[in-house]
Write an enzyme that holds these catalytic residues in place. Structure first.
Site, PDB file in Angstrom:
ATOM      1  N   GLN A   1      -3.583  -6.704  11.617  1.00  0.00           N
ATOM      2  CA  GLN A   1      -2.618  -6.347  12.713  1.00  0.00           C
ATOM      3  C   GLN A   1      -2.965  -6.859  14.115  1.00  0.00           C
ATOM      4  O   GLN A   1      -4.000  -7.709  14.218  1.00  0.00           O
ATOM      5  CB  GLN A   1      -2.836  -4.644  12.934  1.00  0.00           C
ATOM      6  CG  GLN A   1      -2.223  -4.023  11.546  1.00  0.00           C
ATOM      7  CD  GLN A   1      -0.792  -4.163  11.260  1.00  0.00           C
ATOM      8  OE1 GLN A   1      -0.086  -4.606  12.276  1.00  0.00           O
ATOM      9  NE2 GLN A   1      -0.150  -3.827  10.154  1.00  0.00           N
TER      10      GLN A   1
ATOM     11  N   CYS B   1      21.034 -23.606  -9.654  1.00  0.00           N
ATOM     12  CA  CYS B   1      20.992 -22.199 -10.093  1.00  0.00           C
ATOM     13  C   CYS B   1      22.107 -21.978 -11.375  1.00  0.00           C
ATOM     14  O   CYS B   1      22.856 -23.119 -11.509  1.00  0.00           O
ATOM     15  CB  CYS B   1      20.973 -21.491  -8.927  1.00  0.00           C
ATOM     16  SG  CYS B   1      22.720 -21.232  -8.467  1.00  0.00           S
TER      17      CYS B   1
ATOM     18  N   SER C   1       0.996  -1.235  -0.234  1.00  0.00           N
ATOM     19  CA  SER C   1       0.043  -0.211   0.110  1.00  0.00           C
ATOM     20  C   SER C   1       0.880   1.211   0.088  1.00  0.00           C
ATOM     21  O   SER C   1       0.513   2.277  -0.309  1.00  0.00           O
ATOM     22  CB  SER C   1      -1.001   0.114   1.249  1.00  0.00           C
ATOM     23  OG  SER C   1      -0.196   0.074   2.540  1.00  0.00           O
ATOM     24  N   GLY C   2       2.074   1.147   0.457  1.00  0.00           N
ATOM     25  CA  GLY C   2       2.972   2.539   0.347  1.00  0.00           C
ATOM     26  C   GLY C   2       2.991   2.992   2.081  1.00  0.00           C
ATOM     27  O   GLY C   2       3.824   3.843   2.162  1.00  0.00           O
ATOM     28  N   GLY C   3       1.899   2.649   2.857  1.00  0.00           N
ATOM     29  CA  GLY C   3       1.909   3.216   4.074  1.00  0.00           C
ATOM     30  C   GLY C   3       3.248   2.936   4.912  1.00  0.00           C
ATOM     31  O   GLY C   3       3.677   4.096   5.491  1.00  0.00           O
ATOM     32  N   PHE C   4       3.896   1.788   4.964  1.00  0.00           N
ATOM     33  CA  PHE C   4       4.828   1.589   5.765  1.00  0.00           C
ATOM     34  C   PHE C   4       5.986   2.516   5.102  1.00  0.00           C
ATOM     35  O   PHE C   4       6.895   3.119   6.160  1.00  0.00           O
ATOM     36  CB  PHE C   4       5.471   0.096   5.846  1.00  0.00           C
ATOM     37  CG  PHE C   4       6.788   0.039   6.564  1.00  0.00           C
ATOM     38  CD1 PHE C   4       6.486  -0.440   7.854  1.00  0.00           C
ATOM     39  CD2 PHE C   4       8.032  -0.286   6.021  1.00  0.00           C
ATOM     40  CE1 PHE C   4       7.247  -0.819   8.876  1.00  0.00           C
ATOM     41  CE2 PHE C   4       8.878  -0.539   7.012  1.00  0.00           C
ATOM     42  CZ  PHE C   4       8.818  -0.709   8.394  1.00  0.00           C
TER      43      PHE C   4
ATOM     44  N   ASP D   1      -2.812   0.250   5.732  1.00  0.00           N
ATOM     45  CA  ASP D   1      -2.983  -0.006   7.155  1.00  0.00           C
ATOM     46  C   ASP D   1      -2.070   0.655   8.197  1.00  0.00           C
ATOM     47  O   ASP D   1      -1.203   1.540   7.710  1.00  0.00           O
ATOM     48  CB  ASP D   1      -2.540  -1.591   7.430  1.00  0.00           C
ATOM     49  CG  ASP D   1      -1.126  -1.937   7.106  1.00  0.00           C
ATOM     50  OD1 ASP D   1      -0.588  -1.339   6.031  1.00  0.00           O
ATOM     51  OD2 ASP D   1      -0.562  -2.538   7.793  1.00  0.00           O
TER      52      ASP D   1
ATOM     53  N   ASP E   1       6.907 -12.641   1.117  1.00  0.00           N
ATOM     54  CA  ASP E   1       8.045 -11.702   0.795  1.00  0.00           C
ATOM     55  C   ASP E   1       8.909 -11.132   1.436  1.00  0.00           C
ATOM     56  O   ASP E   1       8.722 -11.305   2.749  1.00  0.00           O
ATOM     57  CB  ASP E   1       7.245 -10.584  -0.226  1.00  0.00           C
ATOM     58  CG  ASP E   1       7.047  -9.415   1.065  1.00  0.00           C
ATOM     59  OD1 ASP E   1       7.870  -8.424   1.183  1.00  0.00           O
ATOM     60  OD2 ASP E   1       5.881  -9.624   1.687  1.00  0.00           O
TER      61      ASP E   1
ATOM     62  N   GLY F   1       2.696  -6.266  10.088  1.00  0.00           N
ATOM     63  CA  GLY F   1       3.106  -5.918  11.558  1.00  0.00           C
ATOM     64  C   GLY F   1       3.930  -6.984  12.281  1.00  0.00           C
ATOM     65  O   GLY F   1       4.162  -6.831  13.453  1.00  0.00           O
TER      66      GLY F   1
END
Length: 366
Positions: free
Chosen positions: A181, A302, A86-89, A139, A262, A212
């Site tokens: 959260q 790999c 969301s970009g909030g952090f 969030d 992730d 969180g």
């Protein structure tokens, strides 16, 4: 759902850009690129979802530019699924002048100081223009070890923002996940998960994430909380553990029912000269590798190991500041993560996940 083994589960997530076998690990492509690698190289590691960072892409080059150039898929040439946070952090953590109100975050860009406003509605709009297959609600993530009253307020505000996000228009094919959260208070986590799952605004959330975590709390406490709450999330929706991703974290999370992970760890550690392997971490700059003709791991498939690049050569490249070292180590680390989740999927199908987890952890401790 294809299989259960205890709380561990194997399933398939369908997206507009293809099916994704779960559990899965999603490499982080902060600026629309997994650092040092081309899209086809990322895909060669088994990855089928890449995470883009909404804040950074919003600040530069801007969502309108990305939209005009084919969305993030067309812009970056990644043909498989994508998820954006969301970009909030980042709005909170990268600015010393961030203000949190009921409306959202007011901040100043870390690039040029210009003022920005991130609300639940704006987060949905920006992610809609970026065009990933899955977007996340805005969030409130309280710092690790926050007092219960602070966490309760973060939970309540995240729910209010969830309703606003669900009510906001977004591309029809784009999924929206809610974020649970509650820090390391299991009762708050369980109650919040139920609350978000019950929301029916705009059809409700397509998946649920645990946010969180890994924000300062002891790792063992995080694992204990996961054991109590992860399997409680709605079993009909994907479960995503955000920003948590050591190999041990993945194995513990999968055991308790998590589907998606992730973390920047495998790519960041590669750029710091660390290879992550089935037998633990290998520090490539160590002197003992100076004349070692063997690959990082002779059993690894790999491009670095299969291609015959020796530890001695990788050490030489790394100490010389050659970018090839970072590329090969990144390929190796992401391939290792891809093999780890593939092994977990196979073990779940065979009903042997507990022994798979135990053997994997024992080998890493050698």
């Amino acid at each position: 759902m294809l299989a259960y083994d205890g709380h561990a589960r194997r399933s398939v997530l369908s997206t507009p850009h293809g099916d994704v076998d779960l559990p899965t690990f999603m490499p982080v492509g902060t600026q629309g690129s997994v650092k040092t690698l081309a899209p086809e190289e990322v895909a060669s590691t088994g990855a089928r979802v890449v995470l883009g960072n909404t804040y950074h892409l919003w600040m530069r080059p801007g969502p309108e530019t990305i939209s005009e150039l084919g969305g993030l898929h067309g812009f970056s040439r990644w043909p498989h699924a994508m998820l954006t946070d969301s970009g909030g952090f980042q709005a909170f953590s990268l600015s010393s002048l961030t203000k949190l109100t009921e409306e959202g975050f007011t901040f100043r860009s870390h690039l040029d100081g210009r003022k920005g406003h991130l609300t639940p509605e704006e987060a949905v709009r920006v992610q809609g223009l970026i065009g990933a297959d899955i977007q996340m609600q805005l969030d409130v993530c309280p710092p690790g070890e926050s007092p219960r009253a602070t966490v309760e307020e973060a939970v309540a505000r995240t729910t209010r923002w969830a309703k606003r996000a669900l009510a906001s228009p977004r591309p029809e094919a784009q999924a929206l996940f809610g974020i649970v959260q509650g820090a390391c208070f299991p009762d708050l986590r369980k109650a919040h998960a139920e609350e978000l799952a019950a929301l029916d605004v705009g059809g409700g959330f397509d998946g649920l994430a645990l946010g969180g975590f890994s924000v300062g709390e002891p790792i063992e406490r995080m694992h204990e909380t996961l054991a109590e709450v992860a399997f409680c999330l709605d079993p009909e929706r994907p479960r995503y553990l955000m920003g948590v991703g050591t190999p041990r974290d993945l194995l513990v999370g999968i055991e308790h029912g998590v589907d998606m992970f992730d973390c920047v760890l495998p790519t960041r550690n590669a750029r710091n000269g660390q290879a992550l392997t089935r037998f633990g971490r290998l520090i490539i700059k160590n002197a003992r590798h100076a004349r070692d003709p063997g690959p990082i791991d002779p059993q690894c498939g790999c491009a670095a190991c299969r291609g015959g690049f020796s530890r001695a050569y990788l050490r030489h490249l790394y100490l010389s500041g050659e970018i090839l070292a970072l590329r090969l180590l990144t390929l190796h680390n992401l391939h290792y993560y891809g093999e780890l989740v593939a092994g977990a999927r196979a073990a779940i199908s065979e009903g042997t996940y507990a022994s798979f987890k135990r053997r994997s952890l024992e080998a890493m401790e050698l």
